[in-house]
Design an enzyme around this catalytic site. Structure first.
Site, mmCIF file in Angstrom:
data_model
loop_
_atom_site.group_PDB
_atom_site.id
_atom_site.type_symbol
_atom_site.label_atom_id
_atom_site.label_comp_id
_atom_site.label_asym_id
_atom_site.label_seq_id
_atom_site.Cartn_x
_atom_site.Cartn_y
_atom_site.Cartn_z
ATOM 1 N N SER A 1 51.303 84.062 65.378
ATOM 2 C CA SER A 1 50.035 84.711 65.079
ATOM 3 C C SER A 1 50.239 86.213 65.082
ATOM 4 O O SER A 1 51.197 86.727 65.669
ATOM 5 C CB SER A 1 48.986 84.336 66.125
ATOM 6 O OG SER A 1 49.245 84.985 67.364
ATOM 7 N N ASP A 2 49.357 86.942 64.407
ATOM 8 C CA ASP A 2 49.301 88.375 64.655
ATOM 9 C C ASP A 2 48.599 88.546 65.999
ATOM 10 O O ASP A 2 48.094 87.581 66.571
ATOM 11 C CB ASP A 2 48.577 89.108 63.531
ATOM 12 C CG ASP A 2 49.045 90.550 63.394
ATOM 13 O OD1 ASP A 2 49.527 91.117 64.391
ATOM 14 O OD2 ASP A 2 48.932 91.113 62.301
ATOM 15 N N PHE A 3 48.544 89.735 66.507
ATOM 16 C CA PHE A 3 48.119 89.948 67.879
ATOM 17 C C PHE A 3 46.772 89.282 68.164
ATOM 18 O O PHE A 3 45.729 89.726 67.700
ATOM 19 C CB PHE A 3 48.030 91.451 68.174
ATOM 20 C CG PHE A 3 47.862 91.772 69.630
ATOM 21 C CD1 PHE A 3 48.969 91.889 70.457
ATOM 22 C CD2 PHE A 3 46.607 91.923 70.181
ATOM 23 C CE1 PHE A 3 48.822 92.167 71.812
ATOM 24 C CE2 PHE A 3 46.445 92.200 71.536
ATOM 25 C CZ PHE A 3 47.560 92.315 72.353
ATOM 26 N N GLN A 4 46.833 88.151 68.871
ATOM 27 C CA GLN A 4 45.656 87.377 69.277
ATOM 28 C C GLN A 4 44.820 86.885 68.101
ATOM 29 O O GLN A 4 43.632 86.583 68.263
ATOM 30 C CB GLN A 4 44.780 88.200 70.231
ATOM 31 C CG GLN A 4 45.461 88.562 71.535
ATOM 32 C CD GLN A 4 44.527 89.165 72.558
ATOM 33 O OE1 GLN A 4 43.440 89.643 72.232
ATOM 34 N NE2 GLN A 4 44.927 89.153 73.815
#
Length: 768
Positions: free
Chosen positions: A314-317
């Protein structure tokens, strides 16, 4: 660090032990989706894992440093939150406990190599199954040596250059940090210059973007996936992130499936073909579905159609953000939707280890989905060499080594090749060595905004400023330096002092543009013009009547206005990094000739965005010389760019002859060669970027007015003529129809060999 061969378990020995055949059988069908032969060793390892350990492999956390417990650690690393030593010790102990319980699969953004060693030692010596961690960080355009931002390097039209700088980045990052993965390259096509992350990619063109994507993957990965000085590449963001509506970061995208496949997908394919085994899910929605929870993208398209066998993070969260999107009602559902869609690793949010075991136990999530994700993660770790040597990229003995001198030379070369000369009225440039120069502007002495966004690991030694670069070229009596104004704020008496300096000089170098924080993630701009105070400074300097050279610092195309637009010379210098001042001075003083070309279109006004060269043909174009009334135009400006894609000048003059083809027709399975005579008619050696474009003027899907097919860089001595040829396959003239079928119709194709996307005469060829 010594090889940790004692930790390696031979697969055949392992298989002699008990193997849970039921779990092997349950994932055998799933594992067939992964490229290559099923790995019985990994499946037997999965069979030994508890649900908590499996979910732990899906979890990425930030690396905490043992040094955090030292007083005043923030003075060592200012990026660290202001913890007390006691708080830091508690956090570190909690993280170590999580690692030792086998509930951590990946870690990100270490502050030092000791952190990597500390965490990895716990993973491979203190856990039940001894599964190594994998470590990543944002190594975007430099580690200690900062190279030009990726958009700037794309202006070189030299993918081999990006391969070399990516290789240098990998060498430094593995040496100093011991990490395994970089969250790069960003391969999003960016056609709206309001979007802040334009600076992180290769611009607006599919072909250019694809070639730079492949080059950067090859550079990062070096000799292969087990190169101890190579970084595993993670092309991002899958998919369509560069088409964020209104250029607003994190916004959704609205586009046809055909456009998604024809424009935004090819750079990813190029990156995967070059060997990338990671990719990152995007923040945006596509057709109303967030990418991180989009099974049609992450499973059906990426895995089934494209055959990608690696890991999606994933991208950050971004898996947690499914809630804010209104796609998931809570964290538990977000974890289920993201994992089921095909997002293997969650970055930092922690919702996978928190909820996945109970989702499987309740029957809401098929354990086969979990097992397949774990399989992919373990497979990537094995392919990266970490099962054989968990410390493969760790070399503590050399962790404090400075960057090689060759890397500084490469940074300077990359700076040279990234700079684009847009205007040079009366051949004002290059400057004479005895010219009296006033270097004016908020970036004249500035060192804080030289590197640009995404350079968090830059050392404390500042990159070379413009002032430093020109002090090395000019006598002290011939160089006057004034700030004039700040980046966005006035300086008391600043403009008055700048005008006085300009009046005393032969020529003004006006250093204006964007700060580093004006481009990059979360840095969308509604108006892509200069800050008002800089424009005021430019107008005041122009009023002196002295010739002005604009040195433009920017991370995107800008809409230039007034005195900046009307200046005698304009040089796009981007954010060039460590050797910025030297590289720019080399160009301005004529020691190196400019050779860069625009990878993005410079508009006349911000309101034209998104504006790019490969637009579909309009039903109401505005022919030259005709009234724009009831034609495709904005009131008050022509439907034209200020400077088109591919544009750039040299210090010489280059003439193109009308291209020729040696046959009137080409079969659908054949090829055609188009050539043009290119002549250097000036007095300087020049490096020209020769570009080959096409248009299909009659098709069942409306086609772009031009499309880049190929490009070549050639160096010409004064008076020299070269024949530049491009051999094109007829299949390159094909397009996708609405059902995503590749179509090559019989009919006429127009071809150009030209210096940019708006120049040249076309030659026609018939496809039969």
């Amino acid at each position: 660090m010594k090889k940790t061969t004692e930790l390696h378990v031979d697969r055949r020995q392992f298989l002699k032990g008990s193997v849970a055949t039921a779990i092997v059988a349950s994932i055998a069908g799933c594992a067939s989706q992964v490229q290559g032969q099923q790995d019985s060793y990994l499946m037997s390892l999965i069979a030994k894992m508890t649900l908590a350990e499996k979910a732990g492999q899906l979890h990425m956390d930030g690396v905490l440093s043992p040094k955090m417990v030292q007083p005043n650690f923030q003075k060592i690393n200012p990026f660290t939150p202001n913890f007390t030593p006691e708080q830091a010790a508690g956090l570190l102990a909690a993280q170590q406990a999580q690692i030792r319980s086998g509930q951590m699969g990946m870690m990100t953004s270490p502050e030092d190599i000791d952190s990597v060693v500390y965490a990895q030692t716990s993973a491979v010596k203190e856990t039940r199954l001894k599964i190594p961690l994998i470590f990543g960080a944002d190594i975007i355009h430099g580690h200690h040596t900062i190279y030009p931002i990726p958009l700037a390097e794309a202006a070189s039209f030299e993918p081999e250059l990006a391969e070399r700088t990516a290789r240098a980045c990998a060498v430094e990052a593995t040496t100093n940090l011991g990490i395994d993965v970089t969250y790069a390259p960003m391969v999003d096509i960016a056609r709206d210059q309001r979007w802040g992350r334009v600076m992180e990619g290769a611009g607006e063109d599919v072909l250019l973007g694809s070639r730079f994507a492949a080059a950067r993957v090859k550079g990062f990965q070096g000799k292969g996936l087990t190169d101890p000085k190579g970084l595993l590449a993670c092309p991002k963001h899958f998919l369509g992130y560069g088409a964020a509506e209104s250029g607003l970061d994190y916004a959704g995208t609205a586009m046809s499936n055909r456009l998604l496949h024809e424009v935004y997908l090819p750079p990813f394919k190029a990156a995967f073909d070059a060997g990338a085994i990671f990719t990152m899910a995007a923040f945006n929605t596509v057709d109303g579905v967030p990418s991180t929870g989009n099974k049609a993208l992450l499973t059906d398209l990426l895995r089934t159609e494209m055959g990608f066998s690696g890991v999606v993070i994933s991208d950050f969260q971004s898996e947690l953000e499914l809630i804010n999107h209104g796609f998931a009602k809570d964290e538990r559902e977000a974890a289920k939707l993201a994992l089921d869609a095909g997002c293997d690793i969650g970055m930092v949010s922690g919702i996978y280890p928190k909820y996945v075991p109970q989702l499987v136990q309740s029957g809401e999530l098929d354990e086969k989905v979990l097992d397949l994700a774990v399989y992919r993660i373990l497979d990537v770790k094995m392919r990266a060499g970490l099962f054989d040597d968990p410390f493969l990229r760790v070399d503590q003995a050399h962790a404090a080594d400075k960057a090689p001198a060759a890397h500084l030379a490469l940074a300077r070369e990359a700076g040279h090749k990234s700079i684009v000369l847009l205007k040079n009225t009366g051949q004002l440039l290059p400057l004479a060595s005895n010219a009296k120069v006033a270097l004016i502007g908020p970036f004249a002495r500035d060192t804080k905004n030289v590197d640009g966004a995404w350079s968090p690991f830059a050392p404390q030694v500042a990159s070379v400023s413009l002032a430093e670069g020109f002090k090395a070229k000019l006598a002290p009596s011939n160089l006057i330096i004034e700030d004039g104004c700040g980046i966005s704020e006035a300086i008391e008496g600043g403009i008055e002092r700048a005008v006085e300096a300009a009046s005393a000089a032969d020529v003004v170098l006006l250093a204006v543009g964007e700060s580093a924080s004006m481009s990059g993630e979360a840095s969308s701009r509604a108006s892509i013009t200069l800050p008002a105070v800089q424009q005021q400074l430019a107008e005041a300097i122009a009023a002196t009547g002295k010739p002005v050279v604009i040195l433009l610092r920017n991370g995107r195309a800008l809409a230039l206005e007034g005195a900046v637009k009307q200046a005698q010379a304009i040089v796009v210098t981007w954010f060039l990094g460590t050797q910025s001042g030297h590289a720019i001075a080399d160009i301005v003083m004529g020691e190196v000739s400019p050779s860069g070309r625009l990878p993005v279109t410079f508009p006349i006004a911000s309101g034209q965005q998104p504006y790019y060269y490969a637009r579909e043909s309009s039903g109401r174009p505005t022919p030259v010389g005709e009234s724009p009334m009831f034609k495709s135009h904005f009131i008050g400006i022509p439907d034209d760019p200020l400077y088109p894609f591919g544009f750039g000048l040299t210090y010489s003059t280059i003439e193109y002859q009308t291209p020729t083809v040696y046959t009137a027709s080409v079969s659908k399975d054949g090829s055609v060669t188009v050539s043009a005579e290119i002549t250097n008619t000036g007095e300087y050696e020049a490096t020209e970027v020769v570009q080959c474009y096409m248009q299909d003027p009659y098709a069942r899907i409306v086609q772009p007015v031009r499309k880049l097919l190929d490009f070549k860089k050639v160096t010409l001595q004064p008076g020299e003529q070269q024949t530049v040829s491009f051999t094109l396959l007829a299949s390159q003239f094909a397009y996708l129809d609405q059902k995503l079928n590749k179509v090559l119709e019989s009919g006429t194709i127009k071809l150009w060999v030209a210096p940019h996307a708006r120049a040249g005469e076309a030659v026609e060829i018939d496809v039969v």
